[in-house]
Design a protein around this motif. Sequence first.
Motif, PDB file in Angstrom:
ATOM      1  N   SER A 190      20.981 145.891  43.153  1.00  0.00           N
ATOM      2  CA  SER A 190      20.372 145.548  41.866  1.00  0.00           C
ATOM      3  C   SER A 190      21.010 144.291  41.302  1.00  0.00           C
ATOM      4  O   SER A 190      22.175 143.971  41.589  1.00  0.00           O
ATOM      5  CB  SER A 190      20.517 146.714  40.867  1.00  0.00           C
ATOM      6  OG  SER A 190      21.820 147.252  40.893  1.00  0.00           O
ATOM      7  N   TYR A 191      20.217 143.585  40.497  1.00  0.00           N
ATOM      8  CA  TYR A 191      20.699 142.412  39.755  1.00  0.00           C
ATOM      9  C   TYR A 191      20.655 142.738  38.267  1.00  0.00           C
ATOM     10  O   TYR A 191      19.626 143.200  37.758  1.00  0.00           O
ATOM     11  CB  TYR A 191      19.813 141.200  40.027  1.00  0.00           C
ATOM     12  CG  TYR A 191      19.952 140.596  41.398  1.00  0.00           C
ATOM     13  CD1 TYR A 191      21.080 139.849  41.748  1.00  0.00           C
ATOM     14  CD2 TYR A 191      18.949 140.751  42.361  1.00  0.00           C
ATOM     15  CE1 TYR A 191      21.206 139.277  43.011  1.00  0.00           C
ATOM     16  CE2 TYR A 191      19.058 140.170  43.627  1.00  0.00           C
ATOM     17  CZ  TYR A 191      20.195 139.446  43.938  1.00  0.00           C
ATOM     18  OH  TYR A 191      20.309 138.881  45.197  1.00  0.00           O
ATOM     19  N   LYS A 219      12.231 139.027  37.184  1.00  0.00           N
ATOM     20  CA  LYS A 219      11.533 140.067  37.953  1.00  0.00           C
ATOM     21  C   LYS A 219      10.543 139.440  38.931  1.00  0.00           C
ATOM     22  O   LYS A 219      10.469 139.850  40.102  1.00  0.00           O
ATOM     23  CB  LYS A 219      10.806 141.011  37.003  1.00  0.00           C
ATOM     24  CG  LYS A 219      10.095 142.174  37.694  1.00  0.00           C
ATOM     25  CD  LYS A 219      11.089 143.157  38.292  1.00  0.00           C
ATOM     26  CE  LYS A 219      10.388 144.409  38.784  1.00  0.00           C
ATOM     27  NZ  LYS A 219      11.346 145.415  39.296  1.00  0.00           N
ATOM     28  N   VAL A 235      15.989 145.299  38.953  1.00  0.00           N
ATOM     29  CA  VAL A 235      16.353 144.373  37.874  1.00  0.00           C
ATOM     30  C   VAL A 235      16.830 145.192  36.677  1.00  0.00           C
ATOM     31  O   VAL A 235      16.106 146.068  36.181  1.00  0.00           O
ATOM     32  CB  VAL A 235      15.161 143.478  37.483  1.00  0.00           C
ATOM     33  CG1 VAL A 235      15.484 142.675  36.219  1.00  0.00           C
ATOM     34  CG2 VAL A 235      14.805 142.534  38.630  1.00  0.00           C
TER      35      VAL A 235
END
Length: 518
Positions: A190-191, A219, A235
Amino acid sequence: MYFKFTFCPIILLLWASLSFAQNVNVVIHGAASIAKTDDNFVCVTLDWWPAEKCDYNQCPWGKAGILNLDLRYGALINAIKAFNPLRIKVGGSLQDNVVYKVGEVSSCPNFMKREDGLFGFSQGCLSMERWDQLNRFFNHTGVKLTFGLNALFGRNESQTEKGLWIGDWQPQNTRDFMQYTISKGYKVDSYEFGNQLSGSGMGEKVDAKQYGKDVIVLKNLVKELYAHPETQPKVLGPGGFYEEKWFNTFLEVSGQGIVDGLTHHIYNLGPGDDPNMMNKILDPSYLNQVSQTYKGVSDVVNKFRPQLGAWVSESGGALNGGSKDVSRTFADGFWYLDQMGMASTYDQKVFCRQALIGGNYGLLNATTFVPNPDYYGALLWHRLMGSTVLAVTKESDPSLRVYAHCAKKKPGVSLIFINLSKDRSFNITLSNAKPGDAGKPNYEFVGKQNREEYHLRALTGDTKDDIVCLNDVPMVQTDSEDIPAMDPKLVDASTPISIAAQSIAYVTIRDFEAPACV
């Protein structure tokens, strides 16, 4: 060099036996779950702080930052591997001042002290050589990675309002960074977009509407570059302190399907130099105050329904590196493990501890890499507490904190008991709530299989000790720098569960019938 006790001093046992014992019945409501966490609920952070980061006339970071941490130490590697896997979030206060040396970025400056810089530092840089080193390390240790992105890139500070950053986020540096990451086959779970820029911010902030627009850009970038949904990182955002109006506006603007997980920070113990720190940690009414934040975030999640729910993506207890006298001691576990228990009941999916290493609140000592007491509490949670959260009720001294989950390894339930009292122990009996009929008495639970118990106490009985005992055995690394065995004590099911004063215990009961755990 620690003296390796074979057993905790016998004075501990005498001290425990002299404390006043109170009988308590704990009711487990096992018919249905009240919340669900992620399977990798326990999470830790790695931060960008350089050695020059100082607070309260001390500089506790040393070489524990992302850019200068020596990744070759066996103690560090073994501490991470023991979780199999451990979720790590790379990020922190300086992440919005980090450029990635890839694509059009040619220079790669180090963080330098600068009065007018973000948090007192100039811009810093992540070279792709260091990113390669980090990913080899993450792959070797089996890390589940969240990476915090620079959300200020391309913006300018407002000329009319100090600390407010305006203009659109410029994604090109992040695009180049992601393309490099994909080309190397590096795995990012994930970021997270930005760090503490929400609401009033922590020195710097971005308007909620602007932030909502920018996270849509992020995104779309992730969707474009990671074409296959099964390998597409999630995200997360906004990664800051919860303020209702700002969070609502942010999610209204970004809309459905953009933010996969709503992230927020918790530092409910205040500044790290507070002389009243121990009183806060041992005060159940003080610990309960943060429940209003969890409830507020939960309400926002229920309204906008991000796919992954809410995450506590950073929580160190005390601000500015933690407390030098408390954060590295057994006492901190009263706050830390209680917060994980409370967060899980409010459907928080992940709880990230600031930090794995660095500052005073690291789970590992910043210079020796020896685990601090909270490391062992976190590892036991990861191994024992499953993702299904159960309701618990009791009538007793509020100093006894109790949380229950389905056991991580079926069958059964796992509980954590946290005794904040200095002079009172508890003898616990369990009942199974009768579903659907509140007027009838609960079933008293009578087990037939031995319970699995893990009792944690400070080595000398002083809660400010930095060595923890598990079932009266001191937890110290082996000569090969491995994490010591953490075996349960098997206890006759017909006896009450005994929780000593100022101790913490995990208990797994394999034959407790909880339909939610089937």
